[in-house]
Design an enzyme around this catalytic site. Structure first.
Site, mmCIF file in Angstrom:
data_model
loop_
_atom_site.group_PDB
_atom_site.id
_atom_site.type_symbol
_atom_site.label_atom_id
_atom_site.label_comp_id
_atom_site.label_asym_id
_atom_site.label_seq_id
_atom_site.Cartn_x
_atom_site.Cartn_y
_atom_site.Cartn_z
ATOM 1 N N GLY A 85 1.077 -1.280 0.016
ATOM 2 C CA GLY A 85 0.122 -0.104 -0.051
ATOM 3 C C GLY A 85 0.752 1.235 -0.023
ATOM 4 O O GLY A 85 0.415 2.303 -0.915
ATOM 5 N N THR A 86 2.100 1.363 0.672
ATOM 6 C CA THR A 86 2.681 2.239 0.822
ATOM 7 C C THR A 86 3.523 2.821 -0.604
ATOM 8 O O THR A 86 3.251 3.901 -0.993
ATOM 9 C CB THR A 86 3.982 1.963 1.737
ATOM 10 O OG1 THR A 86 3.551 1.993 2.863
ATOM 11 C CG2 THR A 86 4.980 3.253 1.876
ATOM 12 N N ASN A 164 -7.581 4.099 9.542
ATOM 13 C CA ASN A 164 -7.128 2.809 10.171
ATOM 14 C C ASN A 164 -7.268 2.858 11.638
ATOM 15 O O ASN A 164 -7.112 1.704 12.118
ATOM 16 C CB ASN A 164 -5.644 2.338 9.621
ATOM 17 C CG ASN A 164 -4.786 3.785 9.706
ATOM 18 O OD1 ASN A 164 -5.329 4.770 9.002
ATOM 19 N ND2 ASN A 164 -3.822 3.506 10.395
ATOM 20 N N GLN A 192 -7.784 -0.003 4.246
ATOM 21 C CA GLN A 192 -8.697 -0.664 5.173
ATOM 22 C C GLN A 192 -10.006 -1.099 4.889
ATOM 23 O O GLN A 192 -10.795 -1.653 5.364
ATOM 24 C CB GLN A 192 -8.703 0.296 6.434
ATOM 25 C CG GLN A 192 -7.571 0.538 6.874
ATOM 26 C CD GLN A 192 -6.776 -0.820 7.577
ATOM 27 O OE1 GLN A 192 -7.488 -1.565 7.900
ATOM 28 N NE2 GLN A 192 -5.595 -0.549 8.164
ATOM 29 N N SER A 210 -4.084 -3.041 -0.247
ATOM 30 C CA SER A 210 -2.662 -3.813 0.247
ATOM 31 C C SER A 210 -3.159 -5.176 0.542
ATOM 32 O O SER A 210 -4.207 -5.102 1.227
ATOM 33 C CB SER A 210 -2.081 -2.919 1.258
ATOM 34 O OG SER A 210 -1.058 -3.957 1.894
ATOM 35 N N HIS A 212 -2.318 -7.597 2.570
ATOM 36 C CA HIS A 212 -1.935 -8.043 3.662
ATOM 37 C C HIS A 212 -3.390 -7.895 4.774
ATOM 38 O O HIS A 212 -3.402 -8.383 5.880
ATOM 39 C CB HIS A 212 -0.760 -8.186 4.457
ATOM 40 C CG HIS A 212 -0.445 -6.658 4.806
ATOM 41 N ND1 HIS A 212 -0.594 -6.221 6.132
ATOM 42 C CD2 HIS A 212 0.076 -5.578 4.133
ATOM 43 C CE1 HIS A 212 0.045 -5.000 6.287
ATOM 44 N NE2 HIS A 212 0.225 -4.522 5.325
ATOM 45 N N THR A 248 10.100 -7.588 -11.654
ATOM 46 C CA THR A 248 9.237 -8.926 -11.852
ATOM 47 C C THR A 248 8.311 -9.075 -10.941
ATOM 48 O O THR A 248 8.400 -8.862 -9.741
ATOM 49 C CB THR A 248 10.571 -9.956 -11.822
ATOM 50 O OG1 THR A 248 11.427 -9.711 -12.736
ATOM 51 C CG2 THR A 248 9.880 -11.389 -12.111
ATOM 52 N N CYS A 336 2.420 0.957 12.146
ATOM 53 C CA CYS A 336 3.574 1.975 11.528
ATOM 54 C C CYS A 336 4.073 2.887 12.514
ATOM 55 O O CYS A 336 5.179 3.497 12.295
ATOM 56 C CB CYS A 336 3.341 2.478 10.040
ATOM 57 S SG CYS A 336 2.680 1.530 8.889
HETATM 58 N N1 PLP Z 1 -2.801 2.983 4.222
HETATM 59 C C1 PLP Z 1 -3.315 2.698 5.225
HETATM 60 C C2 PLP Z 1 -4.667 3.169 5.559
HETATM 61 C C3 PLP Z 1 -2.957 1.637 6.096
HETATM 62 O O1 PLP Z 1 -3.534 1.266 7.025
HETATM 63 C C4 PLP Z 1 -1.756 1.023 5.790
HETATM 64 C C5 PLP Z 1 -1.098 -0.343 6.496
HETATM 65 O O2 PLP Z 1 -1.330 -0.105 7.847
HETATM 66 C C6 PLP Z 1 -1.009 1.495 4.689
HETATM 67 C C7 PLP Z 1 -1.685 2.448 4.030
HETATM 68 C C8 PLP Z 1 0.123 0.695 4.263
HETATM 69 O O3 PLP Z 1 -0.055 -0.421 3.739
HETATM 70 P P1 PLP Z 1 1.337 -1.354 3.627
HETATM 71 O O4 PLP Z 1 1.762 -2.016 4.763
HETATM 72 O O5 PLP Z 1 1.012 -2.538 2.333
HETATM 73 O O6 PLP Z 1 2.495 -0.684 2.966
#
Ligand code: PLP
Length: 417
Positions: A85-86, A164, A192, A210, A212, A248, A336
């Site tokens: 996601g980042t 989140n 989310q 994302s 996960h 890849t 994070c």
């Molecule tokens: N954006 C939101 C709202 C999230 O909750 C998260 C992860 O906690 C992310 C972005 C980042 O995702 P990733 O861990 O896949 O980089």
């Protein structure tokens, strides 16, 4: 189950895990593991290869693309697989600036994930003007103010779909329509939302997911890029992802993402009703039975799985450590920012005072949670809070014995202020 290790690193006992941190990450579903294993063990070819051993894998990547596209109401070709996601968030911000060199303003909110907030702070240092829109005490956004804040040089509006930390949901359809009417590109960090909200990417130009957070493994995400939207790749390299993202492909991860999306779509309605019931019971019982507690964020619109609770006269760090001893996983703020001593930027933006913000815990449920899990948490949380308050320097004046909501052993709790 999780394994408790002795100081010598020898696995001693297995304990049941009571996991209430599904906004941080989710367990990879067994069906998803089954789907991805062949692509680690047997079909490990490179999807860009011309020979069949590689090329056959490319077909599976395309099948996965169709499945995740269906989850967000997109066309498969609008899905660009990324590493997380980042990366997707960073790519959307960078692309909007790169494709519109005359526009140097980003409009976002004060409650975004660090993957947006910190990138925007960095962009500021590069001379980009960033507006962080405020939220009210419930964590809600004023869409009228958002409209007034769009400028002729706004390159991108980026607003998360669901928060989140609090689960508060923003009116993404309305914001997307507003941006479209003002001819400004719109990105939503929807990390989310999948499996928890019905989603339709159609209104947005860019959308982040994302895997996960959706019972698939870490290390794979996607960026939806609306067909026709201007886009400059963030990772410049090979021609993968139709030239939109070099590198890849993480084939096993992508196949897993596809399977997880398929499961989420099929199970969403039933699961959300069940999880909402568990979340509401957990939240209502804590608020009723543990004095000096309150919910952070609006009750609705909110993700069905998330509850953020302030336990006054405590520190979240202590609560989380004691819960951990009991095999209970929860968190304060986003995963994070765990370990940072600063109060959550989300709660701060909502006007929560530092003394209260330091005692806030997020419980985020998922499809693995059961009534028994919630009972276990409810059995232990009053005692944990009471013990911490006994030693708190600013503890409430008196304590009184209280009956546990489930009628179990009495515990000492602080008298309501
Ligand atoms: N954006 C939101 C709202 C999230 O909750 C998260 C992860 O906690 C992310 C972005 C980042 O995702 P990733 O861990 O896949 O980089």
């Amino acid at each position: 189950m999780f394994v408790v290790e002795s100081p010598l690193g020898i696995n001693m006992i297995e304990r049941k895990l009571y996991y209430f941190d599904n906004n941080a990450t989710t367990r990879v579903a067994p069906e998803v593991v089954d789907a991805m294993i062949p692509f680690l063990r047997d079909f490990w070819g490179n999807p860009s290869s011309a020979y069949r051993f590689g090329a056959q894998v490319a077909g599976r990547v395309e099948e996965a693309r169709e499945k995740v596209a269906a989850l967000i109401g997109a066309e498969p070709r609008e899905v660009v697989f990324t590493s997380c996601g980042t990366e997707s968030n960073n790519a959307a911000l960078q692309s909007a600036l790169a494709t519109q060199p005359g526009k140097r303003h980003i409009l976002t909110t004060a409650v975004e994930h660090p993957a947006i907030i910190n990138h925007c702070q960095w962009l500021r240092k590069q001379g980009v003007d960033v507006t962080f829109l405020p939220v009210d005490a419930g964590g809600l956004l004023d869409v009228r103010l958002l409209g007034q804040s769009i400028r002729p040089d706004t390159a991108l509006v980026s607003v998360m779909w669901a928060n989140n930390e609090t689960g508060v949901v923003f009116p993404i359809g309305e914001i997307a329509a507003l941006c479209r009417s003002r001819n400004v590109l719109f990105h939503t960090d929807a990390t989310q939302a999948p499996g928890r909200l019905k989603m339709d990417a159609a209104g947005a130009d860019f959308l982040t997911l994302s895997a996960h957070k959706l019972h698939a493994p870490k290390g794979v995400g996607l960026l939806y890029v609306r067909r026709g939207a201007p886009f400059q790749p963030y990772l410049i390299g090979g021609h993968q992802e139709r030239g939109k993202r070099g590198g890849t492909e993480n084939v096993a991860g992508i196949v897993a993402f596809g399977r997880a999306a398929e499961l989420a779509l099929a199970r969403m309605d039933d699961e959300n009703t069940r999880v909402r019931g568990l979340r509401d019971r957990l939240e209502n019982t804590i608020l009723r039975s543990v004095p000096n507690t309150l919910r952070n964020g609006a009750k609705e619109p909110r993700l069905p799985n998330t509850s953020n609770i302030a336990f006054d006269f405590t520190e979240a760090e202590g609560i989380l450590m004691m819960l951990d001893e009991l095999g209970i996983c929860a968190s304060s703020g986003s995963a994070c920012t765990t370990g940072s001593l600063k109060p959550s930027h989300v709660l701060t933006a909502m006007g929560v005072q530092p003394a209260r913000a330091k005692g806030c815990v997020r419980f985020s449920l998922g499809c693995d949670n059961t009534d028994e899990d919630v009972d276990y948490l409810l059995t232990h949380i009053p005692g944990v809070i009471a013990r911490l308050r006994e030693t708190a320097p600013d503890k409430p004046a008196r304590t009184r014995p209280a009956r546990h909501p489930a009628g179990r052993a009495p515990v000492l709790v602080a008298e309501s202020a």
